[in-house]
Every structure is written in C-alpha cells, then in structure tokens.
Design a protein around this motif. Structure first.
Motif, PDB file in Angstrom:
ATOM      1  N   GLY A 105      -2.642 -89.717  21.886  1.00  0.00           N
ATOM      2  CA  GLY A 105      -3.223 -89.559  23.214  1.00  0.00           C
ATOM      3  C   GLY A 105      -4.544 -90.276  23.411  1.00  0.00           C
ATOM      4  N   LYS A 106      -5.008 -90.997  22.410  1.00  0.00           N
ATOM      5  CA  LYS A 106      -6.290 -91.692  22.522  1.00  0.00           C
ATOM      6  C   LYS A 106      -6.145 -92.890  23.442  1.00  0.00           C
ATOM      7  CE  LYS A 106     -10.062 -93.479  19.680  1.00  0.00           C
ATOM      8  NZ  LYS A 106     -10.528 -93.763  18.300  1.00  0.00           N
ATOM      9  N   SER A 183      -6.725 -83.345  22.552  1.00  0.00           N
ATOM     10  CA  SER A 183      -5.794 -84.045  23.446  1.00  0.00           C
ATOM     11  C   SER A 183      -4.439 -83.343  23.495  1.00  0.00           C
ATOM     12  CB  SER A 183      -5.621 -85.493  22.994  1.00  0.00           C
ATOM     13  OG  SER A 183      -5.093 -85.551  21.681  1.00  0.00           O
ATOM     14  N   LYS A 186      -4.615 -80.624  26.059  1.00  0.00           N
ATOM     15  CA  LYS A 186      -4.583 -81.152  27.421  1.00  0.00           C
ATOM     16  C   LYS A 186      -3.175 -81.592  27.802  1.00  0.00           C
ATOM     17  CE  LYS A 186      -9.423 -82.560  27.580  1.00  0.00           C
ATOM     18  NZ  LYS A 186     -10.388 -83.665  27.774  1.00  0.00           N
TER      19      LYS A 186
END
Length: 252
Positions: A105-106, A183, A186
């Motif tokens: 997710g970066k 992440s 989220k």
C-alpha cells in the motif's frame, strides 16, 4: 420493475467490488481496462482534432515544416492515437496499482516512476517509432523522470492534515512496534470507531499476519471486558497531543 433492476444492479456492483478487493489480479486488471478505455476515448478525440487541423493547414497553405509537424501528430489517424493513449494510460494505471499492492500500500515517488517507465516503454513499442528497443528505453526513462518530478511537486503543494479517524489505532500500533500495518487498517477501513469490535477475522481480512494479530488482540483485551465479571472495561488510551498543540497552549 425498474426499482428492482436498480437494486439488483447495485447489489451485483457491490459484490464485484468486494471480489476486486479480495483478488489483487482482478483489481489490477479492472483498473488497467478502465483506464485504457478512458485513454482510448481521449486519444480518439484528440486524433480527430489533429486530423482536422492538418487538413485545414494543408488547405490554408502552411509552411512545409508546420505541415510536417501536424502530419506527425495525426500519424495513424484517430484510431492510432486512441490505441497509443489507451496502452499508455492502461499500463500506467495497472502498474501503479500492482506496485502499490506489492509494496503493502505504499505510494511514493519510486512507485510512480516505475509505473511511468513501464507505460513509456509500452507506448513506444506500439506507436511504431523506428529503432523500438532503444526508443522504448529512452521514452520510458523520460516518462519516469517527468512523472517523478510532477509527483514531488504535487507533494509540496499537498495540504497537510492529520488523519483523525485512525489516531488511536496508529498510536496502538506504534506502542506495539507494528507501524507498518497502518495501511492495512486503512484498506479494511478499521477506524477508531470500530477498534473495540476488532477480532481475528477482521484483522485477517485486512491481511495482517497471525503474529501481529495476536499482539493487537491481546493489547485490546486489556481494555475491553470479555467476561463483564472479573474486571471492568477500560477506555483505550488516546495518543499524546502533537508538539504544536502543546506549544500553543503554553505547556499547560
């Protein structure tokens, strides 16, 4: 009848979204096809405009140099430009999502540059330029450089705001040394409002490994009351206020 069809379509759309979220390959493929379709439409419209401009320029007696430039713009006609832009936008969107998923997710400048490089290579290969191997590398590098520059500029002007929906969750992960899984929370929309409802299944759905899941649940069990007899439930600690807020209040 129409209302029932709308409800059925909405239900199928929700099921498809859930399936996409669970299947990375399907999610990437859908993003690629959707962006390719949008890029193809834009390319066809732009190709039609450039074709009209070239024809009007030829009728108006433009210089050979200007005519040659316009001819290059409309090379392959509207369908050719639609193909080129569809490939570029589709590959860029698909690679962006694939790289982001592969990196947990970066989303940073390196992922943006990697996707732009792949899209530039694909664009060069389908556009019919001479010496495609060399042109693909130079085009990919150029797109990567420009995209990286634009990404950095957009970050400079991006307004900074604190994500308050995950303040307690972020603080808890910091205490446990599990910051890299923020992440994942989220992605699963596991906000502070749901934190006392978290269980192993919800954390597994967010793709948090078993070990970190056990640490998170053990930490939460010290603040919630599973038996309602042995001990009272305690409120989960709030994160400390940021340094700017403390300074503004005069340290009180």
């Amino acid at each position: 009848m129409l209302e029932q069809l709308n409800q059925l379509a909405g239900k199928k759309f929700e099921e498809f979204n859930e399936l996409k979220q669970k299947n990375d390959a399907l999610d990437v493929a859908f993003a690629t096809l959707a962006s390719a379709a949008q890029g193809g439409l834009i390319g066809y419209v732009l190709g039609s405009f450039s074709l009209d401009a070239a024809q009007q320029g030829a009728a108006g007696g433009q210089t050979p140099q200007v005519s040659a430039q316009l001819a290059a713009l409309q090379k392959g006609g509207p369908w050719g430009q639609a193909r080129n832009l569809a490939v570029f936008t589709g590959v860029n969107a698909g690679l962006s999502l694939a790289i982001k998923k592969a990196r947990g997710g970066k989303d940073d400048v390196w992922g943006s540059m990697g996707a732009a490089f792949g899209a530039g290579v694909a664009f060069s290969l389908v556009s019919g330029v001479p010496n495609p191997a060399q042109s693909a590398l130079t085009t990919g590098a150029a797109f990567a450089g420009f995209n990286g520059l634009f990404f950095q500029i957009s970050q400079w002007f991006k307004p900074e705001h604190e994500d308050t929906e995950y303040a307690q969750a972020r603080y808890m992960l910091t205490v446990l040394g599990l910051q890299k899984y923020e992440s994942n929370l989220k992605k699963g929309i596991l906000t502070d409002n749901t934190i006392m409802l978290w269980n192993d299944g919800a954390l597994a759905e967010a793709r948090i490994p078993p070990g970190p899941r056990l640490l998170i649940l053990h930490h939460l069990d010290t603040y919630r009351n599973p038996s309602a007899i042995l001990k009272p439930a305690l409120p989960l600690p709030m994160p400390p206020p940021p340094a700017t807020a403390v300074a503004a209040s005069g340290g009180r």
